[in-house]
Scaffold this motif. Structure first.
Motif, PDB file in Angstrom:
ATOM      1  N   VAL A 155       0.829  -1.201   0.000  1.00  0.00           N
ATOM      2  CA  VAL A 155       0.000   0.000   0.000  1.00  0.00           C
ATOM      3  C   VAL A 155       0.867   1.256   0.000  1.00  0.00           C
ATOM      4  O   VAL A 155       0.529   2.257  -0.641  1.00  0.00           O
ATOM      5  N   THR A 156       1.991   1.209   0.708  1.00  0.00           N
ATOM      6  CA  THR A 156       2.915   2.353   0.716  1.00  0.00           C
ATOM      7  C   THR A 156       3.352   2.713  -0.694  1.00  0.00           C
ATOM      8  O   THR A 156       3.328   3.883  -1.101  1.00  0.00           O
ATOM      9  N   LEU A 157       3.764   1.704  -1.465  1.00  0.00           N
ATOM     10  CA  LEU A 157       4.200   1.958  -2.839  1.00  0.00           C
ATOM     11  C   LEU A 157       3.043   2.379  -3.733  1.00  0.00           C
ATOM     12  O   LEU A 157       3.133   3.389  -4.442  1.00  0.00           O
ATOM     13  N   SER A 158       1.974   1.618  -3.699  1.00  0.00           N
ATOM     14  CA  SER A 158       0.863   1.876  -4.626  1.00  0.00           C
ATOM     15  C   SER A 158       0.217   3.232  -4.360  1.00  0.00           C
ATOM     16  O   SER A 158       0.037   4.040  -5.284  1.00  0.00           O
ATOM     17  N   MET A 159      -0.134   3.494  -3.114  1.00  0.00           N
ATOM     18  CA  MET A 159      -0.770   4.767  -2.784  1.00  0.00           C
ATOM     19  C   MET A 159       0.219   5.919  -2.854  1.00  0.00           C
ATOM     20  O   MET A 159      -0.126   7.037  -3.249  1.00  0.00           O
ATOM     21  N   GLY A 160       1.464   5.657  -2.457  1.00  0.00           N
ATOM     22  CA  GLY A 160       2.468   6.721  -2.490  1.00  0.00           C
ATOM     23  C   GLY A 160       2.702   7.250  -3.888  1.00  0.00           C
ATOM     24  O   GLY A 160       2.786   8.457  -4.114  1.00  0.00           O
ATOM     25  N   ILE A 161       2.798   6.339  -4.868  1.00  0.00           N
ATOM     26  CA  ILE A 161       3.005   6.763  -6.254  1.00  0.00           C
ATOM     27  C   ILE A 161       1.829   7.602  -6.742  1.00  0.00           C
ATOM     28  O   ILE A 161       1.999   8.675  -7.314  1.00  0.00           O
ATOM     29  N   ARG A 162       0.605   7.130  -6.513  1.00  0.00           N
ATOM     30  CA  ARG A 162      -0.563   7.813  -7.069  1.00  0.00           C
ATOM     31  C   ARG A 162      -0.793   9.177  -6.422  1.00  0.00           C
ATOM     32  O   ARG A 162      -1.332  10.075  -7.069  1.00  0.00           O
ATOM     33  N   HIS A 163      -0.409   9.338  -5.160  1.00  0.00           N
ATOM     34  CA  HIS A 163      -0.645  10.619  -4.500  1.00  0.00           C
ATOM     35  C   HIS A 163       0.168  11.758  -5.121  1.00  0.00           C
ATOM     36  O   HIS A 163      -0.174  12.923  -4.930  1.00  0.00           O
ATOM     37  N   GLY A 164       1.210  11.428  -5.856  1.00  0.00           N
ATOM     38  CA  GLY A 164       2.037  12.479  -6.435  1.00  0.00           C
ATOM     39  C   GLY A 164       1.651  12.879  -7.844  1.00  0.00           C
ATOM     40  O   GLY A 164       2.314  13.741  -8.441  1.00  0.00           O
ATOM     41  N   PHE A 165       0.601  12.290  -8.413  1.00  0.00           N
ATOM     42  CA  PHE A 165       0.273  12.582  -9.816  1.00  0.00           C
ATOM     43  C   PHE A 165      -0.021  14.053 -10.063  1.00  0.00           C
ATOM     44  O   PHE A 165       0.185  14.555 -11.164  1.00  0.00           O
ATOM     45  N   GLY A 166      -0.519  14.765  -9.057  1.00  0.00           N
ATOM     46  CA  GLY A 166      -0.781  16.186  -9.232  1.00  0.00           C
ATOM     47  C   GLY A 166       0.466  16.980  -9.579  1.00  0.00           C
ATOM     48  O   GLY A 166       0.384  18.055 -10.192  1.00  0.00           O
ATOM     49  N   LEU A 167       1.647  16.465  -9.195  1.00  0.00           N
ATOM     50  CA  LEU A 167       2.897  17.167  -9.501  1.00  0.00           C
ATOM     51  C   LEU A 167       3.204  17.177 -10.995  1.00  0.00           C
ATOM     52  O   LEU A 167       4.000  17.992 -11.459  1.00  0.00           O
ATOM     53  N   VAL A 213       6.202  24.521  -2.127  1.00  0.00           N
ATOM     54  CA  VAL A 213       5.177  24.607  -1.085  1.00  0.00           C
ATOM     55  C   VAL A 213       4.142  23.501  -1.282  1.00  0.00           C
ATOM     56  O   VAL A 213       3.720  22.832  -0.328  1.00  0.00           O
ATOM     57  N   ALA A 214       3.759  23.269  -2.536  1.00  0.00           N
ATOM     58  CA  ALA A 214       2.782  22.213  -2.827  1.00  0.00           C
ATOM     59  C   ALA A 214       3.343  20.836  -2.499  1.00  0.00           C
ATOM     60  O   ALA A 214       2.642  19.985  -1.934  1.00  0.00           O
ATOM     61  N   SER A 215       4.614  20.603  -2.848  1.00  0.00           N
ATOM     62  CA  SER A 215       5.226  19.307  -2.551  1.00  0.00           C
ATOM     63  C   SER A 215       5.269  19.058  -1.051  1.00  0.00           C
ATOM     64  O   SER A 215       4.920  17.970  -0.572  1.00  0.00           O
ATOM     65  N   TYR A 216       5.688  20.075  -0.307  1.00  0.00           N
ATOM     66  CA  TYR A 216       5.737  19.925   1.150  1.00  0.00           C
ATOM     67  C   TYR A 216       4.336  19.766   1.731  1.00  0.00           C
ATOM     68  O   TYR A 216       4.135  19.025   2.695  1.00  0.00           O
ATOM     69  N   ALA A 217       3.366  20.456   1.134  1.00  0.00           N
ATOM     70  CA  ALA A 217       1.991  20.382   1.634  1.00  0.00           C
ATOM     71  C   ALA A 217       1.448  18.961   1.496  1.00  0.00           C
ATOM     72  O   ALA A 217       0.874  18.396   2.438  1.00  0.00           O
ATOM     73  N   LEU A 218       1.621  18.356   0.312  1.00  0.00           N
ATOM     74  CA  LEU A 218       1.138  17.000   0.106  1.00  0.00           C
ATOM     75  C   LEU A 218       1.894  15.999   0.967  1.00  0.00           C
ATOM     76  O   LEU A 218       1.323  15.009   1.441  1.00  0.00           O
ATOM     77  N   ALA A 219       3.188  16.270   1.190  1.00  0.00           N
ATOM     78  CA  ALA A 219       3.957  15.394   2.074  1.00  0.00           C
ATOM     79  C   ALA A 219       3.440  15.484   3.507  1.00  0.00           C
ATOM     80  O   ALA A 219       3.360  14.472   4.213  1.00  0.00           O
ATOM     81  N   LEU A 220       3.094  16.692   3.947  1.00  0.00           N
ATOM     82  CA  LEU A 220       2.553  16.858   5.297  1.00  0.00           C
ATOM     83  C   LEU A 220       1.203  16.158   5.443  1.00  0.00           C
ATOM     84  O   LEU A 220       0.902  15.591   6.504  1.00  0.00           O
ATOM     85  N   VAL A 221       0.382  16.203   4.389  1.00  0.00           N
ATOM     86  CA  VAL A 221      -0.881  15.469   4.428  1.00  0.00           C
ATOM     87  C   VAL A 221      -0.605  13.991   4.700  1.00  0.00           C
ATOM     88  O   VAL A 221      -1.236  13.362   5.560  1.00  0.00           O
ATOM     89  N   GLY A 222       0.364  13.434   3.983  1.00  0.00           N
ATOM     90  CA  GLY A 222       0.705  12.033   4.177  1.00  0.00           C
ATOM     91  C   GLY A 222       1.263  11.749   5.555  1.00  0.00           C
ATOM     92  O   GLY A 222       0.909  10.753   6.192  1.00  0.00           O
ATOM     93  N   GLY A 272      -0.291   3.526   3.854  1.00  0.00           N
ATOM     94  CA  GLY A 272      -0.577   4.289   2.644  1.00  0.00           C
ATOM     95  C   GLY A 272      -0.284   5.763   2.828  1.00  0.00           C
ATOM     96  O   GLY A 272       0.212   6.441   1.924  1.00  0.00           O
ATOM     97  N   SER A 273      -0.564   6.259   4.010  1.00  0.00           N
ATOM     98  CA  SER A 273      -0.296   7.660   4.312  1.00  0.00           C
ATOM     99  C   SER A 273       1.204   7.921   4.369  1.00  0.00           C
ATOM    100  O   SER A 273       1.695   8.941   3.881  1.00  0.00           O
ATOM    101  N   PHE A 274       1.941   6.982   4.971  1.00  0.00           N
ATOM    102  CA  PHE A 274       3.390   7.139   4.999  1.00  0.00           C
ATOM    103  C   PHE A 274       3.955   7.110   3.583  1.00  0.00           C
ATOM    104  O   PHE A 274       4.917   7.805   3.273  1.00  0.00           O
ATOM    105  N   GLY A 275       3.320   6.308   2.713  1.00  0.00           N
ATOM    106  CA  GLY A 275       3.745   6.283   1.324  1.00  0.00           C
ATOM    107  C   GLY A 275       3.617   7.650   0.675  1.00  0.00           C
ATOM    108  O   GLY A 275       4.479   8.074  -0.098  1.00  0.00           O
ATOM    109  N   GLN A 276       2.541   8.366   1.011  1.00  0.00           N
ATOM    110  CA  GLN A 276       2.382   9.716   0.482  1.00  0.00           C
ATOM    111  C   GLN A 276       3.480  10.631   1.008  1.00  0.00           C
ATOM    112  O   GLN A 276       4.094  11.391   0.261  1.00  0.00           O
ATOM    113  N   PHE A 277       3.757  10.549   2.301  1.00  0.00           N
ATOM    114  CA  PHE A 277       4.815  11.370   2.896  1.00  0.00           C
ATOM    115  C   PHE A 277       6.168  11.059   2.277  1.00  0.00           C
ATOM    116  O   PHE A 277       6.966  11.960   2.012  1.00  0.00           O
TER     117      PHE A 277
END
Length: 405
Positions: free
Chosen positions: A21-33, A252-261, A147-152
């Motif tokens: 889940v870390t890999l799968s969710m982590g990858i998809r959370h960054g698509f906005g970049l 700022v956006a990258s750090y923001a999404l990382a903080l969400v994770g 999954g959240s750690f994957g986003q971070f």
């Protein structure tokens, strides 16, 4: 028969499932970049990009139903391996998509199918079958926290890959990383599914579906999950562009999404743990109401990097924290025999909401030049979701007699 009674150890399930889940969710959370670099390089509109991600969410939800059916019947291992290969193909295909249509096929269809078998519905099915009910909500919280750690972990990594190698090569490298899911899947091979053996069940698939869809609480859970998808995918995909439109830097956006994770690691674990002691419907209602309050404060407060980081931290506590209590309620009401499939149907509702959130964000921005209306929709829908979760009945459903398979 003795093999069917064997269970995987909790540690093994959580370690392998959590890393997948870390890999799968982590990858998809960054698509906005990739939204701005790709649309600028390819001369596409934001709606072109958003539509592909919207298709991805819809396909993910729809095919998740069938991934769940297959995992319930034949075990999760084969499903996860097949979907990991699709993930790698989809990411490489994204890198070389020459038109919005091809991009919709690779980023939308292929990756959507890949995510259906490498994320929560299938992993939670394994947890449900191998973890006792007294610890199930907690275990699901652990998996959601992974999954959240994957986003971070992955969102800043993806931002770094784009800056160092360019957006195209970064996608190829992520495709290689997705293949790491294959060896991890071996840790989720359940003895009861050796050789594709079907475990004995009280219900057929049709009976389980008729029972669930005629039960009002199941319908209410699906309605609430629709809102969850709308909110988190709109924010996850469009927040980077919203912040850049307001004059803030991409970092700022990258750090923001990382903080969400990062903060969602805490939020999902807390939601899973509290689900062992408190009514899960109340936890869900609180999460949805709180999201509306947090978004309202964020829009009214003066925008700055610090306000973005505070918003991301608090929103992160509420981000995927709906996942453990929602799935645990489904297991509590209907049992675990068809958990991946029923969880897949609930998640499909989530993904319809995701489709609407990400697509409306791009569509209304292109038409109106701002995200204002969609932000207001996220607030109103959060209040609605809080209200529909309050009447949910969590008690196990009473069946008159075992239903023949």
């Amino acid at each position: 028969m003795h093999k069917q009674n064997q269970k995987l150890s909790i540690g093994q399930v959580l370690a392998c499932g959590g890393l997948i889940v870390t890999l799968s969710m982590g990858i998809r959370h960054g698509f906005g970049l990739w939204l701005q670099p790709m649309t600028q390089a390819m001369d596409w509109t934001r709606q072109d990009f958003a539509l592909a991600i919207a298709v991805q969410n819809l396909v993910w939800g729809f095919t998740g139903i069938f991934a769940g059916m297959l995992a319930d019947r034949f075990g999760a291992f084969k499903v996860i391996v097949g979907c990991a290969v699709l993930y790698a193909l989809g990411l490489v295909g994204m890198a070389y998509s020459a038109t919005p249509l091809v991009f919709a096929i690779t980023a939308g269809v292929l990756i959507g199918m890949a995510q259906s078998g490498t994320t929560y519905a299938v992993i939670y099915g394994v947890i449900g079958r191998n973890v006792d009910g007294s610890r199930r909500s907690w275990a699901m919280g652990i998996a959601a926290a992974a999954g959240s750690f994957g986003q971070f972990l992955m969102v800043p990594t993806e931002g770094w890959l784009i800056s160092q190698f360019g957006w195209q090569q970064a996608l190829v490298l992520l495709g290689m990383a997705a293949l790491l899911i294959v060896p991890l899947a071996r840790g989720l091979r359940e003895p009861g599914f050796a050789g594709g053996a079907l475990l004995k069940r009280e219900q057929t698939i049709g009976q389980a579906l008729r029972e669930a869809f005629s039960y009002p609480s199941f319908q209410l859970l699906m309605a609430g999950y629709f809102v969850c998808g709308f909110q988190v995918v709109f924010i996850g995909v469009h927040l980077p562009s919203y912040l850049k439109d307001q004059g803030l830097s991409p970092q700022v956006a990258s750090y923001a999404l990382a903080l969400v994770g990062l903060f969602n690691v805490i939020g999902t674990y807390a939601a899973g743990s509290l689900g062992q002691r408190l009514p899960k419907k109340n936890i869900l209602a609180f999460i949805y109401f709180a999201r509306s309050v947090v978004i309202t404060v964020f829009l009214l407060a003066p925008l700055s990097p610090m306000s973005v980081y505070l918003f991301s931290a608090v929103m992160g506590m509420l981000w995927l924290s709906t996942v453990p209590p929602t799935t645990a309620v489904v297991a509590q009401i209907f049992g675990v025999a068809h958990l991946s499939m029923l969880g897949g149907f609930v998640f499909f509702s989530h993904q319809i909401g995701s489709f609407m959130g990400v697509w409306l964000g791009g569509y209304l921005y292109d038409r109106l030049g701002s995200y204002d209306i969609v932000w207001l929709l996220t607030i109103a829908l959060g209040v609605l979701a809080g209200l529909v979760n309050l009447p949910v009945r969590e008690n196990a459903i009473q069946r008159a007699a075992p239903q023949g398979a």
